[in-house]
Design an enzyme around this catalytic site. Structure first.
Site, PDB file in Angstrom:
ATOM      1  N   HIS A  18      -4.859  -4.507 -10.185  1.00 33.44           N
ATOM      2  CA  HIS A  18      -4.827  -5.296  -8.951  1.00 33.44           C
ATOM      3  C   HIS A  18      -3.979  -4.607  -7.885  1.00 33.44           C
ATOM      4  O   HIS A  18      -4.388  -4.494  -6.720  1.00 33.44           O
ATOM      5  CB  HIS A  18      -4.265  -6.689  -9.229  1.00 33.44           C
ATOM      6  CG  HIS A  18      -4.024  -7.487  -7.992  1.00 33.44           C
ATOM      7  ND1 HIS A  18      -5.033  -8.147  -7.324  1.00 33.44           N
ATOM      8  CD2 HIS A  18      -2.899  -7.713  -7.283  1.00 33.44           C
ATOM      9  CE1 HIS A  18      -4.540  -8.746  -6.268  1.00 33.44           C
ATOM     10  NE2 HIS A  18      -3.247  -8.497  -6.212  1.00 33.44           N
ATOM     11  N   HIS A  20      -4.984  -3.329  -3.740  1.00 36.38           N
ATOM     12  CA  HIS A  20      -4.215  -3.117  -2.511  1.00 36.38           C
ATOM     13  C   HIS A  20      -4.202  -1.667  -2.063  1.00 36.38           C
ATOM     14  O   HIS A  20      -4.196  -1.386  -0.857  1.00 36.38           O
ATOM     15  CB  HIS A  20      -2.779  -3.615  -2.707  1.00 36.38           C
ATOM     16  CG  HIS A  20      -2.658  -5.108  -2.741  1.00 36.38           C
ATOM     17  ND1 HIS A  20      -2.783  -5.899  -1.613  1.00 36.38           N
ATOM     18  CD2 HIS A  20      -2.434  -5.962  -3.773  1.00 36.38           C
ATOM     19  CE1 HIS A  20      -2.624  -7.173  -1.943  1.00 36.38           C
ATOM     20  NE2 HIS A  20      -2.422  -7.239  -3.247  1.00 36.38           N
ATOM     21  N   GLU A  36      -5.345 -10.783   0.386  1.00 34.65           N
ATOM     22  CA  GLU A  36      -5.618 -11.031  -1.034  1.00 34.65           C
ATOM     23  C   GLU A  36      -7.063 -11.471  -1.288  1.00 34.65           C
ATOM     24  O   GLU A  36      -7.688 -11.027  -2.246  1.00 34.65           O
ATOM     25  CB  GLU A  36      -4.662 -12.089  -1.594  1.00 34.65           C
ATOM     26  CG  GLU A  36      -3.218 -11.636  -1.712  1.00 34.65           C
ATOM     27  CD  GLU A  36      -2.990 -10.698  -2.888  1.00 34.65           C
ATOM     28  OE1 GLU A  36      -3.948 -10.355  -3.595  1.00 34.65           O
ATOM     29  OE2 GLU A  36      -1.828 -10.299  -3.080  1.00 34.65           O
ATOM     30  N   SER A  83     -10.309  -6.111  -7.088  1.00 32.62           N
ATOM     31  CA  SER A  83      -9.812  -5.698  -8.404  1.00 32.62           C
ATOM     32  C   SER A  83     -10.404  -6.499  -9.546  1.00 32.62           C
ATOM     33  O   SER A  83     -10.040  -6.290 -10.704  1.00 32.62           O
ATOM     34  CB  SER A  83      -8.286  -5.829  -8.440  1.00 32.62           C
ATOM     35  OG  SER A  83      -7.881  -7.166  -8.197  1.00 32.62           O
TER      36      SER A  83
END
Length: 294
Positions: free
Chosen positions: A164, A169, A210, A229
Site C-alpha cells: 500500500h 502512494h 487514499e 494497491s
C-alpha cells in the site's frame, strides 16, 4: 481494502488517528495463526521503532514467500492499473520503475523516488498520529510501514502494508503533479493548531489521495492509494455510490476503514481535482476551517 489498522477501530475513525502499534494482530487478521509471520512482523516493527530520522534505513528481513507475494500482487496490479488508473498515475509509475521481482527496501525506493520529486520514505512500526503523518508530508517525508500482507490473502490487508505504502502512494509521489498535492496537505496541516481542522484535512485526504477517482473523458479512473494497491477493490470502485467531488462533504464525512469503501467522490478531471485541492489548502488554518464548516 488495504488501509485499516490491525486493531479494527470502530466505524468513522480516521486513518492514522490511532497511535502506532508494535505488530499486534486482531483475531480475524489473515496472519493471526501464523506464528512465524507474527514474529517477523514484530521484528520489523521493532526495527522501525528504533529508527531516528537521519539514521540508515533498517532493512526488513523478507522471506522468499513474501517476495512471492510482492510478485503476485505487482503482476495483478499491473493489469488493473493499465485498465483503471489515471494517466498521471501511470506516468508516475513509469517514472518510478519499481522492481517487480522482490519487495524493495525503503532505501531502494528512495533511490528511485527522491531524485524525481524530493520525496523520501522513513519507516514507522505502525500507524502514527495525524499531525505527524500529514505534517511530515510538508517536508517531503512519507512515514511508511515495512511489513507485507499475509500470503494467504494477497488481495487484502487489514492495515497499510509496504505494498500500500510503496505502490499505492509511491506511484503518485513520483508524479510532479500529485507530489505537489501531498506537500500541500502537509503544509496546510502544519498551519493548524486545532485537531478538528487537521481531522477535516485528513478526511479530504482519505477521499482523494487514499480513495480518489476522477473522470478522463467518459471513463472513471482511480488515483487513490487504497485502490491502486488492492487488486480486489480496484475492480469494484466503479460500481459503488460515486458522487461529485465536494470538499465540505468529504471533510465532514465519516467512513469505515475496515471494509471496501461504498462512497467515493469523483472530480470532473485532474485539473478539477487540482483546482479544488489548491482552493482548500490555500491559506488553510483553524480560521479557514471554522468558516468552511459554519
Amino acid at each position: 481494502m488495504d488501509t485499516s489498522p490491525s486493531h479494527r477501530p470502530v466505524e468513522g475513525v480516521d486513518k492514522v488517528s490511532i497511535d502506532g502499534f508494535a505488530g499486534e494482530l486482531s483475531h480475524d487478521h489473515p496472519g493471526f495463526n501464523d506464528q512465524a509471520y507474527r514474529e517477523r512482523r514484530a521484528q520489523i516493527a521493532k526495527l522501525a521503532g528504533g529508527y531516528r530520522s537521519g539514521d540508515p534505513l533498517p532493512h526488513a528481513p523478507y522471506t522468499k514467500e513474501e517476495h512471492d507475494v510482492w510478485r503476485i500482487v505487482t503482476t495483478e496490479l499491473g493489469v488493473k492499473h493499465a485498465q483503471y488508473a489515471t494517466a498521471e498515475t501511470l506516468k508516475g509509475k513509469q517514472r518510478l520503475g519499481l522492481p517487480t521481482d522482490h519487495v524493495p527496501q525503503l532505501d531502494e525506493v528512495n533511490s528511485l523516488l527522491t531524485p524525481l520529486t524530493g520525496f523520501r520514505y522513513e519507516p514507522v512500526p505502525g500507524l502514527v498520529g495525524p499531525r505527524d503523518f500529514y505534517g511530515r508530508l510538508g517536508d517531503g517525508v512519507f512515514m511508511s510501514t515495512q511489513y507485507i500482507r499475509h500470503a494467504s490473502a494477497p488481495r487484502y490487508t487489514p492495515e497499510p502494508d509496504v505494498i500500500h505504502e510503496v505502490i499505492g502512494h509511491g506511484l503518485k509521489m513520483a508524479s510532479d503533479e500529485y507530489a505537489r498535492l501531498y506537500r500541500a496537505f502537509g503544509e496546510a496541516t502544519n498551519r493548524c493548531t486545532s485537531d478538528d481542522a487537521v481531522r477535516f484535512l485528513s478526511r479530504v485526504f482519505w477521499f482523494t489521495m487514499e480513495f480518489g477517482v476522477h473522470w478522463e473523458g467518459d471513463e472513471l479512473k482511480c488515483y487513490g492509494a487504497g485502490l491502486l494497491s488492492s487488486f480486489g477493490e480496484i475492480e469494484q470502485f466503479r460500481g459503488v455510490d460515486v458522487r461529485p467531488l465536494d470538499i465540505r462533504q468529504m471533510g465532514t464525512r465519516t467512513y469505515d476503514i475496515t471494509v471496501y469503501q461504498d462512497v467515493l467522490f469523483a472530480a470532473d478531471s485532474y485539473a478539477h481535482l487540482e483546482d479544488e485541492i489548491e482552493r482548500l489548502v490555500d491559506g488553510y488554518d483553524d480560521d479557514k476551517y471554522a468558516r468552511m464548516v459554519a
